[in-house]
Design a protein around this motif. Structure first.
Motif, mmCIF file in Angstrom:
data_model
loop_
_atom_site.group_PDB
_atom_site.id
_atom_site.type_symbol
_atom_site.label_atom_id
_atom_site.label_comp_id
_atom_site.label_asym_id
_atom_site.label_seq_id
_atom_site.Cartn_x
_atom_site.Cartn_y
_atom_site.Cartn_z
ATOM 1 N N ARG A 74 0.873 -1.181 0.000
ATOM 2 C CA ARG A 74 0.000 0.000 0.000
ATOM 3 C C ARG A 74 0.904 1.223 0.000
ATOM 4 N NH1 ARG A 74 -5.299 -1.547 2.997
ATOM 5 N NH2 ARG A 74 -5.666 -3.538 1.985
ATOM 6 N N LEU A 75 0.592 2.178 -0.860
ATOM 7 C CA LEU A 75 1.441 3.356 -1.040
ATOM 8 C C LEU A 75 0.804 4.588 -0.408
ATOM 9 C CD1 LEU A 75 2.241 2.796 -4.819
ATOM 10 C CD2 LEU A 75 3.682 2.190 -2.864
ATOM 11 N N ILE A 76 1.636 5.395 0.238
ATOM 12 C CA ILE A 76 1.193 6.633 0.854
ATOM 13 C C ILE A 76 2.167 7.724 0.425
ATOM 14 C CG2 ILE A 76 0.598 7.800 3.013
ATOM 15 C CD1 ILE A 76 0.862 4.781 4.181
ATOM 16 N N ALA A 77 1.667 8.754 -0.248
ATOM 17 C CA ALA A 77 2.511 9.870 -0.668
ATOM 18 C C ALA A 77 2.263 11.041 0.262
ATOM 19 C CB ALA A 77 2.203 10.263 -2.110
ATOM 20 N N GLY A 78 3.359 11.644 0.729
ATOM 21 C CA GLY A 78 3.202 12.768 1.637
ATOM 22 C C GLY A 78 4.518 13.435 1.946
ATOM 23 N N MET A 79 4.541 14.110 3.086
ATOM 24 C CA MET A 79 5.733 14.830 3.538
ATOM 25 C C MET A 79 6.018 14.444 4.983
ATOM 26 S SD MET A 79 4.983 18.568 1.984
ATOM 27 C CE MET A 79 4.186 18.711 0.398
ATOM 28 N N GLU A 80 7.288 14.644 5.376
ATOM 29 C CA GLU A 80 7.736 14.170 6.682
ATOM 30 C C GLU A 80 8.581 15.241 7.367
ATOM 31 O OE1 GLU A 80 9.288 9.871 7.975
ATOM 32 O OE2 GLU A 80 10.455 10.785 6.374
ATOM 33 N N ILE A 81 8.458 15.284 8.696
ATOM 34 C CA ILE A 81 9.311 16.154 9.504
ATOM 35 C C ILE A 81 9.880 15.338 10.656
ATOM 36 C CG2 ILE A 81 8.143 18.341 9.019
ATOM 37 C CD1 ILE A 81 6.723 17.921 11.802
ATOM 38 N N GLU B 29 -2.653 10.295 -8.856
ATOM 39 C CA GLU B 29 -3.452 9.071 -8.713
ATOM 40 C C GLU B 29 -3.781 8.718 -7.267
ATOM 41 O OE1 GLU B 29 -2.960 5.784 -11.313
ATOM 42 O OE2 GLU B 29 -1.807 6.969 -12.755
ATOM 43 N N LEU B 30 -4.559 9.602 -6.636
ATOM 44 C CA LEU B 30 -5.078 9.305 -5.305
ATOM 45 C C LEU B 30 -5.913 8.036 -5.358
ATOM 46 C CD1 LEU B 30 -6.206 12.849 -4.118
ATOM 47 C CD2 LEU B 30 -4.488 11.409 -3.024
ATOM 48 N N TRP C 109 -3.340 7.958 0.690
ATOM 49 C CA TRP C 109 -3.247 6.734 -0.117
ATOM 50 C C TRP C 109 -3.131 7.135 -1.586
ATOM 51 C CZ3 TRP C 109 -2.362 2.574 2.502
ATOM 52 C CH2 TRP C 109 -3.075 2.212 3.634
ATOM 53 N N VAL C 110 -2.211 6.521 -2.309
ATOM 54 C CA VAL C 110 -2.081 6.732 -3.750
ATOM 55 C C VAL C 110 -1.925 5.376 -4.428
ATOM 56 C CG1 VAL C 110 -1.110 9.076 -3.618
ATOM 57 C CG2 VAL C 110 0.436 7.100 -3.559
ATOM 58 N N ASP C 111 -2.165 5.367 -5.740
ATOM 59 C CA ASP C 111 -2.080 4.116 -6.494
ATOM 60 C C ASP C 111 -0.753 3.924 -7.223
ATOM 61 O OD1 ASP C 111 -4.627 3.335 -5.699
ATOM 62 O OD2 ASP C 111 -5.589 4.300 -7.411
ATOM 63 N N ILE C 112 0.048 5.002 -7.321
ATOM 64 C CA ILE C 112 1.346 4.872 -8.000
ATOM 65 C C ILE C 112 2.456 5.439 -7.126
ATOM 66 C CG2 ILE C 112 0.364 4.911 -10.335
ATOM 67 C CD1 ILE C 112 1.370 7.834 -10.548
ATOM 68 N N GLU C 113 3.646 4.871 -7.281
ATOM 69 C CA GLU C 113 4.790 5.284 -6.482
ATOM 70 C C GLU C 113 5.435 6.569 -7.013
ATOM 71 O OE1 GLU C 113 8.842 3.282 -4.643
ATOM 72 O OE2 GLU C 113 7.450 2.034 -5.775
ATOM 73 N N GLU C 114 5.279 6.832 -8.300
ATOM 74 C CA GLU C 114 5.938 7.980 -8.927
ATOM 75 C C GLU C 114 5.199 9.262 -8.552
ATOM 76 O OE1 GLU C 114 4.809 5.243 -10.683
ATOM 77 O OE2 GLU C 114 6.772 4.285 -10.592
ATOM 78 N N VAL D 207 7.258 8.841 -0.856
ATOM 79 C CA VAL D 207 6.295 7.739 -0.788
ATOM 80 C C VAL D 207 6.744 6.731 0.261
ATOM 81 C CG1 VAL D 207 5.225 5.843 -2.070
ATOM 82 C CG2 VAL D 207 5.584 8.054 -3.184
ATOM 83 N N LYS D 208 5.826 6.427 1.170
ATOM 84 C CA LYS D 208 6.030 5.374 2.175
ATOM 85 C C LYS D 208 5.266 4.148 1.706
ATOM 86 C CE LYS D 208 7.962 7.806 5.648
ATOM 87 N NZ LYS D 208 9.100 7.451 6.430
ATOM 88 N N LYS D 209 5.764 2.982 2.071
ATOM 89 C CA LYS D 209 5.121 1.730 1.679
ATOM 90 C C LYS D 209 4.728 0.940 2.920
ATOM 91 C CE LYS D 209 7.942 1.228 -2.467
ATOM 92 N NZ LYS D 209 8.913 0.359 -3.133
ATOM 93 N N LEU D 210 3.485 0.504 2.955
ATOM 94 C CA LEU D 210 3.073 -0.481 3.951
ATOM 95 C C LEU D 210 3.202 -1.824 3.251
ATOM 96 C CD1 LEU D 210 -0.076 1.087 5.662
ATOM 97 C CD2 LEU D 210 2.323 1.257 6.305
ATOM 98 N N GLN D 211 4.114 -2.631 3.731
ATOM 99 C CA GLN D 211 4.423 -3.908 3.090
ATOM 100 C C GLN D 211 3.298 -4.919 3.314
ATOM 101 O OE1 GLN D 211 6.929 -4.347 1.019
ATOM 102 N NE2 GLN D 211 7.692 -2.290 1.415
ATOM 103 N N PRO D 212 3.193 -5.920 2.438
ATOM 104 C CA PRO D 212 2.230 -6.988 2.697
ATOM 105 C C PRO D 212 2.511 -7.610 4.061
ATOM 106 C CG PRO D 212 3.167 -7.205 0.490
ATOM 107 C CD PRO D 212 3.950 -6.136 1.202
ATOM 108 N N GLY D 213 1.471 -8.012 4.733
ATOM 109 C CA GLY D 213 1.646 -8.627 6.038
ATOM 110 C C GLY D 213 0.453 -8.380 6.933
ATOM 111 N N LEU D 214 0.645 -8.640 8.208
ATOM 112 C CA LEU D 214 -0.436 -8.522 9.186
ATOM 113 C C LEU D 214 -0.416 -7.140 9.834
ATOM 114 C CD1 LEU D 214 -0.035 -11.984 10.927
ATOM 115 C CD2 LEU D 214 -1.725 -11.323 9.205
ATOM 116 N N TYR D 215 -1.605 -6.588 10.020
ATOM 117 C CA TYR D 215 -1.760 -5.279 10.639
ATOM 118 C C TYR D 215 -2.919 -5.335 11.625
ATOM 119 C CZ TYR D 215 1.385 -3.403 7.121
ATOM 120 O OH TYR D 215 2.491 -3.160 6.341
#
Length: 171
Positions: free
Chosen positions: A24-31, A58-59, A85-90, A97-105
């Motif tokens: 799952r991809l999340i595009a944003g900013m970080e501090i 591509e939200l 949440w976004v659909d593309i990494e670019e 872009v942060k990635k939530l990897q496949p797995g348990l949450y």
């Protein structure tokens, strides 16, 4: 027969385990911030993200705003990420872009009747998760992530709620 079973205290929060089968991809900013300056820093970050929000590519639909906090380091500093949440990494700068990897949450729904209650209810849910649920669950939280907050359309309705999300691995 136990005549007092109906007096059994209801758990304040319910933890649901979900398995993400894809990234799952999340595009944003970080501090980087600390508890002392967090309110000011986060306010500035929110303004910056809002200024550039129309540039996100591509939200996802449905969309949601995500907040990811890392565990504080030995000096008390931690990273605070705000994105969607976004659909593309670019994505174009200033977005990362942060990635939530496949797995348990683990997901905990946090309800709040007025926005002023949200911070306290989130703190109570985090405490419940780490102190009551996690120790006997057979899971541990993936290192480095303090919590992930999902604000989606539910946070805008008459009985608002958000999801707290914790990446898990089996002990």
């Amino acid at each position: 027969f136990c005549m007092f079973s109906f007096f059994k205290k209801k758990q304040p929060f319910s933890v649901r385990i979900k398995e993400y089968d894809s990234v799952r991809l999340i595009a944003g900013m970080e501090i980087t911030t600390c508890r002392k300056s967090m309110k000011k820093d986060v306010s500035q970050l929110q303004k910056k993200v809002q200024q550039h929000q129309s540039e996100l590519r591509e939200l996802s639909n449905p969309s949601g705003t995500m907040v990811i906090s890392t565990t504080p380091d030995e000096t008390g500093n931690f990273s605070y990420f705000l994105g969607a949440w976004v659909d593309i990494e670019e994505q174009e700068p200033p977005f990362i872009v942060k990635k939530l990897q496949p797995g348990l949450y683990a997901h905990i729904q946090v309800d709040f009747s007025v926005p002023e209650n949200l911070t306290l209810n989130v703190a109570k849910a985090i405490h419940y998760f780490f102190e009551k649920w996690l120790p006997d669950s057979g899971y541990k939280v993936v290192d480095g992530i303090d919590s992930i907050e999902l604000y989606d359309r539910r946070s805008q309705i008459g009985l608002p709620s958000i999801d707290l999300i914790f990446p898990l691995e089996k002990k």
